[in-house]
Design an enzyme around this catalytic site. Sequence first.
Site, PDB file in Angstrom:
ATOM      1  N   TYR A 125       0.926  -1.218   0.159  1.00  0.00           N
ATOM      2  CA  TYR A 125       0.127   0.056  -0.060  1.00  0.00           C
ATOM      3  C   TYR A 125       0.817   1.292  -0.036  1.00  0.00           C
ATOM      4  O   TYR A 125       0.499   2.502  -0.467  1.00  0.00           O
ATOM      5  CB  TYR A 125      -0.679   0.129   1.036  1.00  0.00           C
ATOM      6  CG  TYR A 125      -2.241  -0.814   0.921  1.00  0.00           C
ATOM      7  CD1 TYR A 125      -2.096  -1.983   0.744  1.00  0.00           C
ATOM      8  CD2 TYR A 125      -3.591  -0.002   0.993  1.00  0.00           C
ATOM      9  CE1 TYR A 125      -3.464  -2.831   0.585  1.00  0.00           C
ATOM     10  CE2 TYR A 125      -4.612  -0.819   1.246  1.00  0.00           C
ATOM     11  CZ  TYR A 125      -4.579  -1.960   0.974  1.00  0.00           C
ATOM     12  OH  TYR A 125      -5.807  -2.909   0.789  1.00  0.00           O
TER      13      TYR A 125
ATOM     14  N   LYS B 147       3.237 -15.480   1.776  1.00  0.00           N
ATOM     15  CA  LYS B 147       3.614 -16.101   0.625  1.00  0.00           C
ATOM     16  C   LYS B 147       5.025 -16.594   0.538  1.00  0.00           C
ATOM     17  O   LYS B 147       5.672 -15.992  -0.382  1.00  0.00           O
ATOM     18  CB  LYS B 147       3.011 -15.510  -0.591  1.00  0.00           C
ATOM     19  CG  LYS B 147       1.529 -15.720  -0.811  1.00  0.00           C
ATOM     20  CD  LYS B 147       1.010 -17.173  -1.248  1.00  0.00           C
ATOM     21  CE  LYS B 147       1.630 -17.575  -2.575  1.00  0.00           C
ATOM     22  NZ  LYS B 147       1.169 -18.873  -3.082  1.00  0.00           N
TER      23      LYS B 147
ATOM     24  N   ASP C 297      -2.785 -18.269   0.530  1.00  0.00           N
ATOM     25  CA  ASP C 297      -3.713 -18.696  -0.445  1.00  0.00           C
ATOM     26  C   ASP C 297      -4.579 -19.981   0.205  1.00  0.00           C
ATOM     27  O   ASP C 297      -5.556 -20.286   0.015  1.00  0.00           O
ATOM     28  CB  ASP C 297      -3.090 -19.188  -1.742  1.00  0.00           C
ATOM     29  CG  ASP C 297      -1.994 -20.016  -1.759  1.00  0.00           C
ATOM     30  OD1 ASP C 297      -1.205 -20.101  -0.403  1.00  0.00           O
ATOM     31  OD2 ASP C 297      -1.812 -20.658  -2.692  1.00  0.00           O
TER      32      ASP C 297
ATOM     33  N   ASP D 240      -6.532  -7.261   4.103  1.00  0.00           N
ATOM     34  CA  ASP D 240      -7.345  -6.562   3.310  1.00  0.00           C
ATOM     35  C   ASP D 240      -8.335  -7.654   2.751  1.00  0.00           C
ATOM     36  O   ASP D 240      -9.506  -7.572   2.814  1.00  0.00           O
ATOM     37  CB  ASP D 240      -7.025  -5.648   2.358  1.00  0.00           C
ATOM     38  CG  ASP D 240      -8.133  -4.844   1.430  1.00  0.00           C
ATOM     39  OD1 ASP D 240      -9.080  -4.322   2.177  1.00  0.00           O
ATOM     40  OD2 ASP D 240      -7.853  -4.833   0.250  1.00  0.00           O
TER      41      ASP D 240
ATOM     42  N   ASP E 237     -11.953  -9.546   4.457  1.00  0.00           N
ATOM     43  CA  ASP E 237     -13.476  -9.450   3.695  1.00  0.00           C
ATOM     44  C   ASP E 237     -13.861 -10.618   3.721  1.00  0.00           C
ATOM     45  O   ASP E 237     -15.275 -10.861   3.830  1.00  0.00           O
ATOM     46  CB  ASP E 237     -13.119  -8.649   2.212  1.00  0.00           C
ATOM     47  CG  ASP E 237     -13.561  -7.426   2.231  1.00  0.00           C
ATOM     48  OD1 ASP E 237     -13.231  -6.551   3.032  1.00  0.00           O
ATOM     49  OD2 ASP E 237     -13.910  -6.902   0.993  1.00  0.00           O
TER      50      ASP E 237
HETATM   51  C1  IPM Z   1     -10.521  -1.401   3.809  1.00  0.00           C
HETATM   52  C2  IPM Z   1     -10.519  -0.678   2.459  1.00  0.00           C
HETATM   53  C3  IPM Z   1      -9.323   0.381   2.390  1.00  0.00           C
HETATM   54  C4  IPM Z   1      -8.067  -0.649   2.244  1.00  0.00           C
HETATM   55  C5  IPM Z   1      -9.417   1.007   0.998  1.00  0.00           C
HETATM   56  C6  IPM Z   1     -10.815   1.865   1.046  1.00  0.00           C
HETATM   57  C7  IPM Z   1      -8.413   1.961   0.840  1.00  0.00           C
HETATM   58  O1  IPM Z   1     -10.542  -1.814   1.570  1.00  0.00           O
HETATM   59  O2  IPM Z   1     -10.316  -0.713   4.826  1.00  0.00           O
HETATM   60  O3  IPM Z   1     -10.236  -2.635   3.849  1.00  0.00           O
HETATM   61  O4  IPM Z   1      -7.884  -1.216   1.422  1.00  0.00           O
HETATM   62  O5  IPM Z   1      -7.463  -0.790   3.269  1.00  0.00           O
HETATM   63 MG    MG Z   2     -10.854  -3.824   2.258  1.00  0.00          MG
END
Ligand code: IPM
Ligand code: MG
Length: 354
Positions: free
Chosen positions: A140, A191, A224, A248, A252
């Site tokens: 990032y 990884k 993975d 990230d 999710d």
């Molecule tokens: C998160 C989001 C952010 C990230 C974006 C909005 C920059 O996806 O907080 O998970 O990738 O960190």
């Molecule tokens: Mg995210």
Amino acid sequence: MTKTLLLLPGDGIGPEVSAVARRVAGRLISQGLALKVEEALFGGASIDATGLPLTPEVLAQAKGADAVLMGAVGGPQWAGQPYDKRPEAGLLALRAGMNVYANLRPARCFSALADASSLKRVFVDGLDLLFVRELTGGVYFGSPRGVETLPDGQRRGVNTHVYTTSEIQRVARVAFELARGRTGAVCSAEKGNVMEAGLMWREDVQALRDAEYPDIKLSHMLADNMAMQLVKNPKQFDVILTDNLFGDILSDEAGMLTGSLGMLPSAAIGDPGTPGLYEPIHGSAPDIAGRGVANPCAAVLSLAMALRYSLGAAELASRVEAAVEAALDKGARTPDLGGTMTTAAMGDAILAGL
Ligand code: IPM
Ligand code: MG
């Protein structure tokens, strides 16, 4: 002493869910909590007003607060802008500026919502994972980065995954400390089979465990494989430690196991004594923004994390969490959870438990 909470409602559904968090904070204040709530522009809303997603004034205000609670940033109207003029750049600058390097993302499945998960109830009921995601390094932020045009006319895009030992070990330390209050098990993802920096991550995490945390049950897993194991048998994990990018993605994935991304809070913390940044994991959800149907639970649960980790009010945090759970148990549901309640009505249901 009165503490300060800076609210950054941001874009999309951010202002709608932040308003509910603000009402919950207001209720706690009326019951005696010594807290002052401030509000500032952030993300696309700030771009529209000032040209910048995060102004130096707002960053200074954030660093001077005890905790920052953000709603959401981003939306299609800013998507065509160069990277540094996008709402998301403001969020990255805020994370870096506040030096909140450890992102805690609990993925907890409320029993009342187990049937909203895409997995069978038996795999998710009672699920209680804690992601500790590195938040201010890795791909990032690494340089070089960018897109250049080569002499032959084709383009070359570069982003750099980079970590130092101290960046790895300070976030691993947070994971180990939190694991001590849980089952003591930490699984670290990388990884290392293809990335030198991934193998180094594994070695540096293991070295810290061996030197200072012999009581921690540390395991390592390729990222993975972890993506697969999270849907195969998520309850095998307790604390999961990741870099910025894998965290990230994997958080999710784990979030969806709990029924709805609309339920999931997060906390970003740095060195002790510095303010934390709290945000729902869901984004700005432009498709439902402005309709008053967004689920405010993640924002309210993020406020609870702020109470626990930055505002010295762990007991109130537990009360807020219990109020959310009680509302769900009584059948309160926004549309993302299969119900018909508005954001405000869900807020009423939570406040009823306070
Ligand atoms: C998160 C989001 C952010 C990230 C974006 C909005 C920059 O996806 O907080 O998970 O990738 O960190
Ligand atoms: Mg995210």
